[in-house]
Design a protein around this motif. Structure first.
Motif, PDB file in Angstrom:
ATOM      1  N   LYS A   1      -0.144  10.788 -10.766  1.00  0.00           N
ATOM      2  CA  LYS A   1      -1.433  10.436 -11.356  1.00  0.00           C
ATOM      3  C   LYS A   1      -1.793  11.409 -12.468  1.00  0.00           C
ATOM      4  CE  LYS A   1      -3.570   7.896  -7.547  1.00  0.00           C
ATOM      5  NZ  LYS A   1      -4.651   7.851  -6.541  1.00  0.00           N
TER       6      LYS A   1
ATOM      7  N   ASN B   1       1.442   8.819  -6.044  1.00  0.00           N
ATOM      8  CA  ASN B   1       0.216   9.633  -6.117  1.00  0.00           C
ATOM      9  C   ASN B   1       0.447  10.931  -6.879  1.00  0.00           C
ATOM     10  OD1 ASN B   1      -1.696   8.018  -4.961  1.00  0.00           O
ATOM     11  ND2 ASN B   1      -1.353   8.757  -2.876  1.00  0.00           N
ATOM     12  N   ASN B   2       1.630  11.493  -6.734  1.00  0.00           N
ATOM     13  CA  ASN B   2       1.900  12.772  -7.399  1.00  0.00           C
ATOM     14  C   ASN B   2       2.091  12.618  -8.910  1.00  0.00           C
ATOM     15  OD1 ASN B   2       4.298  11.348  -6.981  1.00  0.00           O
ATOM     16  ND2 ASN B   2       5.535  13.211  -7.057  1.00  0.00           N
TER      17      ASN B   2
ATOM     18  N   GLU C   1       1.320   4.230  -2.816  1.00  0.00           N
ATOM     19  CA  GLU C   1       1.025   5.618  -2.442  1.00  0.00           C
ATOM     20  C   GLU C   1       2.139   6.563  -2.883  1.00  0.00           C
ATOM     21  OE1 GLU C   1      -1.589   7.262  -0.598  1.00  0.00           O
ATOM     22  OE2 GLU C   1      -2.610   5.483  -1.388  1.00  0.00           O
TER      23      GLU C   1
ATOM     24  N   HIS D   1       0.834  -1.202   0.000  1.00  0.00           N
ATOM     25  CA  HIS D   1       0.000   0.000   0.000  1.00  0.00           C
ATOM     26  C   HIS D   1       0.872   1.257   0.000  1.00  0.00           C
ATOM     27  CE1 HIS D   1      -2.264   3.281   2.002  1.00  0.00           C
ATOM     28  NE2 HIS D   1      -3.270   2.833   1.243  1.00  0.00           N
ATOM     29  N   ASP D   2       1.871   1.298   0.878  1.00  0.00           N
ATOM     30  CA  ASP D   2       2.743   2.472   0.955  1.00  0.00           C
ATOM     31  C   ASP D   2       3.570   2.636  -0.324  1.00  0.00           C
ATOM     32  OD1 ASP D   2       1.793   3.072   3.441  1.00  0.00           O
ATOM     33  OD2 ASP D   2       3.459   2.145   4.523  1.00  0.00           O
TER      34      ASP D   2
END
Length: 462
Positions: free
Chosen positions: A104, A101-102, A98, A94-95
């Motif tokens: 996307k 994310n920047n 994450e 998960h991490d």
């Protein structure tokens, strides 16, 4: 990792990003994982917390920790929790996700690399006991795809399933063989031994099912395919071990007697050098043709090729070039008077156990340390009566002649091998001898022992 959706996505993502995959089978013990990580100089490892096989929970992440791996990304098996605390610096799946994310909304473009650039490092056992690192390049996937198209007629609309692992060549082979030919890949996350897998093959409408002979033997003995409809299957493919006629016939009977295409190759070429073909009449447990683009010869006792179209048996070799054989494969093959080929196992000091090639030296190194009464051992792969996968026999020379419980010694061998080398390995018999046969230069003649064991097939006759 086991071969599931996440591991396939990770595999392809590494290749598309221009990096190199290091493939390690999820069955290996920590020392074997550590050796492969050191050889490849891996920078990051993806692993699952553990896998569930039947009623057993088999650890993966803890093995990675014990192998003193580099930074790890750990995928939870259930929910979001883990069976043990993650090491400092390791990331949860998960991490890890994450962290992008920047990015996307950005379009990802695959990194272009030269045709000879490495994309995957796999491993095969060498006769010295150290695993051999075998690189795949950008060309190797094409070899896998061509073999599937040519020998199993794979194309758009097909559904391919093959219980395997990305740590062995058939894992990456399956990825490329299916996708590059426009076919679908059916992945079963669990043990293929039980009826759950048989139902999966039915429900996924698998059209080409890949097997290893020991898997077929397990299905047959447990009758785990009964009641399931495999009529969508157009063909089977079998590799990894020598198959038997009876088990081939039984397997064909599960799918209205569709053919079994035998397939034999090597990790270093990413495909086969000999196989079957749907364009030819097939013979049970036999190969009908060299693979497309390959030439091969059966070498006689004098080291020279037996004339083409002449029946004979010997080590498989590749063509002559400037008076030298390009490659000696190490497998003994027979060409019959009808033009078919039969595999007879290894000619050198490696063997094939459950579809996994392993050197005698690796096994002997472990067995020698099991009991202080042992002077030396020789590990031999012996073909069973009626054909089929090799069985592991350990020939033992003791320091003195006092009685030793061979059954208990076999239990000890199995425990040590499964803990240190591979949990899938199993000694079938222990054979005591007063001395091992040796050459003038003191090398153990395992071929002589193998021949004696194969001929006798009984310990008492040695």
């Amino acid at each position: 990792m086991p071969m599931n959706v996440k591991s396939v996505v990770i595999y392809l993502a590494i290749a598309l990003a221009g990096y190199v995959v290091v493939s390690i089978a999820d069955s290996f013990a920590a020392p074997e994982i550590s050796t492969r990580l050191k050889i490849s100089k891996a920078k990051l490892i993806f692993t699952q917390d553990f896998v569930i096989r039947g009623n057993k929970s088999l650890p993966l992440y803890s093995r990675v920790v014990n192998a003193q791996s580099p930074k790890a990304v750990v995928i939870p098996t259930r929910g979001s929790g883990f069976s043990m605390k993650l090491r400092s610096g390791d990331l949860s799946w998960h991490d890890f996700l994450e962290g992008v994310n920047n990015l996307k909304g950005r379009e990802f473009i695959a990194v272009e690399r030269p045709v000879e650039a490495f994309t995957n490092i796999l491993f095969s056992s060498g006769t010295t006991g150290d695993p051999k690192a075998i690189p795949w390049t950008n060309v190797t996937p094409l070899r896998a795809a061509v073999d599937a198209w040519c020998h199993s007629s794979i194309g758009k609309g097909d559904v391919m399933a093959w219980p395997t692992n990305l740590g062995w060549m058939m894992g990456p082979w399956l990825v490329y063989a299916s996708f590059l030919n426009g076919a679908s890949m059916a992945l079963y996350d669990g043990s293929p031994l039980g009826s759950g897998f048989a139902k999966f093959v039915q429900d996924a409408k698998v059209t080409m099912l890949g097997v290893i002979p020991s898997l077929v033997r397990a299905w047959k003995s447990m009758n785990s395919t009964v009641g399931y409809d495999w009529s969508a299957i157009r063909s089977f493919s079998s590799t990894g071990e020598t198959s038997s006629v009876d088990e081939c016939l039984w397997l064909m009977g599960r799918a209205n007697y569709k053919p079994v295409i035998e397939y034999c190759g090597g990790t270093e070429i990413g495909g086969a050098f000999i196989g079957g073909s749907l364009l030819q009449a097939q013979s049970l447990s036999a190969f009908s043709t060299p693979a497309m683009g390959c030439s091969l010869f059966i070498l006689g006792d004098d080291g020279y090729p037996i004339p083409e179209n002449v029946a004979g048996i010997g080590e498989l070799g590749m063509p002559m070039w400037n008076g030298k054989v390009l490659r000696r494969h190490g497998d003994v093959f027979e060409r019959t008077s009808r033009g078919y080929y039969h595999a007879h196992g290894r000619a050198d000091d490696t063997m094939n156990l459950g579809g996994i090639k392993v050197s005698s030296v690796e096994i002997e190194r472990i067995c020698n340390g099991v009991d202080s009464s042992i002077l030396e051992t020789a590990a031999i792969g012996v073909p069973p009566l009626g054909g089929g996968p090799e069985l592991l026999a350990v020939v033992v020379v003791f320091k003195n002649s006092k009685g030793t419980d061979l059954n208990q010694l076999m239990v000890s061998f199995n425990s040590a091998l499964q803990k240190t080398l591979n949990p899938l390995f199993r000694v079938s018999r222990v054979v005591p001898l007063s001395a091992l046969p040796r050459t003038a230069t003191n090398k153990v003649m395992r071929r002589v022992l193998r021949k004696q064991l194969a001929q006798s097939n009984q310990v008492s006759k040695l």
